[in-house]
Design a protein around this motif. Sequence first.
Motif, PDB file in Angstrom:
ATOM      1  N   GLN A  89      -8.868   0.468  -4.821  1.00  0.00           N
ATOM      2  CA  GLN A  89      -9.248   1.828  -5.205  1.00  0.00           C
ATOM      3  C   GLN A  89      -8.135   2.542  -5.961  1.00  0.00           C
ATOM      4  O   GLN A  89      -8.408   3.405  -6.805  1.00  0.00           O
ATOM      5  N   GLN A  90      -6.886   2.197  -5.676  1.00  0.00           N
ATOM      6  CA  GLN A  90      -5.764   2.837  -6.356  1.00  0.00           C
ATOM      7  C   GLN A  90      -5.424   2.165  -7.681  1.00  0.00           C
ATOM      8  O   GLN A  90      -4.558   2.642  -8.409  1.00  0.00           O
ATOM      9  N   GLN A 129      -9.081  -2.919   0.156  1.00  0.00           N
ATOM     10  CA  GLN A 129      -9.921  -1.894  -0.460  1.00  0.00           C
ATOM     11  C   GLN A 129      -9.086  -0.713  -0.941  1.00  0.00           C
ATOM     12  O   GLN A 129      -9.331  -0.155  -2.016  1.00  0.00           O
ATOM     13  N   SER A 130      -8.082  -0.336  -0.165  1.00  0.00           N
ATOM     14  CA  SER A 130      -7.201   0.757  -0.562  1.00  0.00           C
ATOM     15  C   SER A 130      -6.451   0.413  -1.843  1.00  0.00           C
ATOM     16  O   SER A 130      -6.347   1.236  -2.765  1.00  0.00           O
ATOM     17  N   GLU A 183       0.832  -1.205   0.000  1.00  0.00           N
ATOM     18  CA  GLU A 183       0.000   0.000   0.000  1.00  0.00           C
ATOM     19  C   GLU A 183       0.867   1.255   0.000  1.00  0.00           C
ATOM     20  O   GLU A 183       0.553   2.242  -0.681  1.00  0.00           O
TER      21      GLU A 183
END
Length: 342
Positions: free
Chosen positions: A289-290, A285-286, A186
Amino acid sequence: MTLLLSRKSIVLLLMGTLLIGCAQFAPQTLFESYIKDLNRSEYLQIEMDSELSWQSLPALRTRQMELSQFDVGLLEFLSLQQCDVGAVAGQRNSILGRVMPTSQRFVYELDIIRAIRSCEIEDTDLRTKLTDVANIKASELPIAFSNMLWAGEETASLFSLANGFIPVSPEASQYQDLITALQHLERIAGNLENIPNVRSADIEADMKVIYESEYLGKLLYSIVHIRHYLEATTQALEPLSQNQSVCGAPLNFLKQQFEAHYIKLLQPYMARINRVAYQVLPLLQSLVQQSPLQAPEWHSFIRQFDVRDSHSAWQGYLSASREHGRAWSRIFAVCGEAVGNA
């Protein structure tokens, strides 16, 4: 003697395989024991149907995006040897490069961008061409990173539904290495515009952890099955909250089963699932989304893990857990009983 050892090895192998299989489906045994003992009461008849609903990982073609191709000609290759650009591009064009894993392709893209931008090129046309290449590759880094996460063999293992439940054992269900790997990835995802200096060994270590965890497939398998068990049990319990004849000895028996199975075994197991999932799913989820990946099949699949979507498999599992506890509370309330350790 050799034959004896071979037979012993075979027996040990079979025993090991059996133990692994038992561990994969131990939670199923726990839930079935819970239902079996509740069904010993004349007031309950819990029936399980065979319908389970989930989406499997979509085909690779829906998860992989194309990257722009870049080849260095022979003369340019020779002229750029001192700048490492030719060496890096040559690696990509080699036989090994053509079957480069998605994780190595991501590292390669970073390496060649840095090599071009750090190289002093006297030829104006060549410098312009390579600068454009570096800029294109920099703009496509989110694609290369997405391919690494969602289009490699690690992805198939991470989301595989063939490995059963999250383990019951507290030691085997912590997944701290996976959490650490996802946190590292991340951070990289959030820093792509700065062309992060990423070591190939570190990326490979992260992807190895992801591959070996098999976590998200196990999570999906677990929460869909647990929801199935809990909803069937809750449905059978509901009428008892309107039936005071269950009070007294019948309720005492049911309460014993509730505490022996659900409170002491199943609830702690589910709490361990939740504790890890509440760390992993926001990271997932992060990363999603990216990612520039927009295939509808992919988003429909990954939505099952959405912590905020009321229609996700995760929220369905949490809702089933809450409703199960409330069903017991209503039964205890109608008889003026305490919920015990719940």
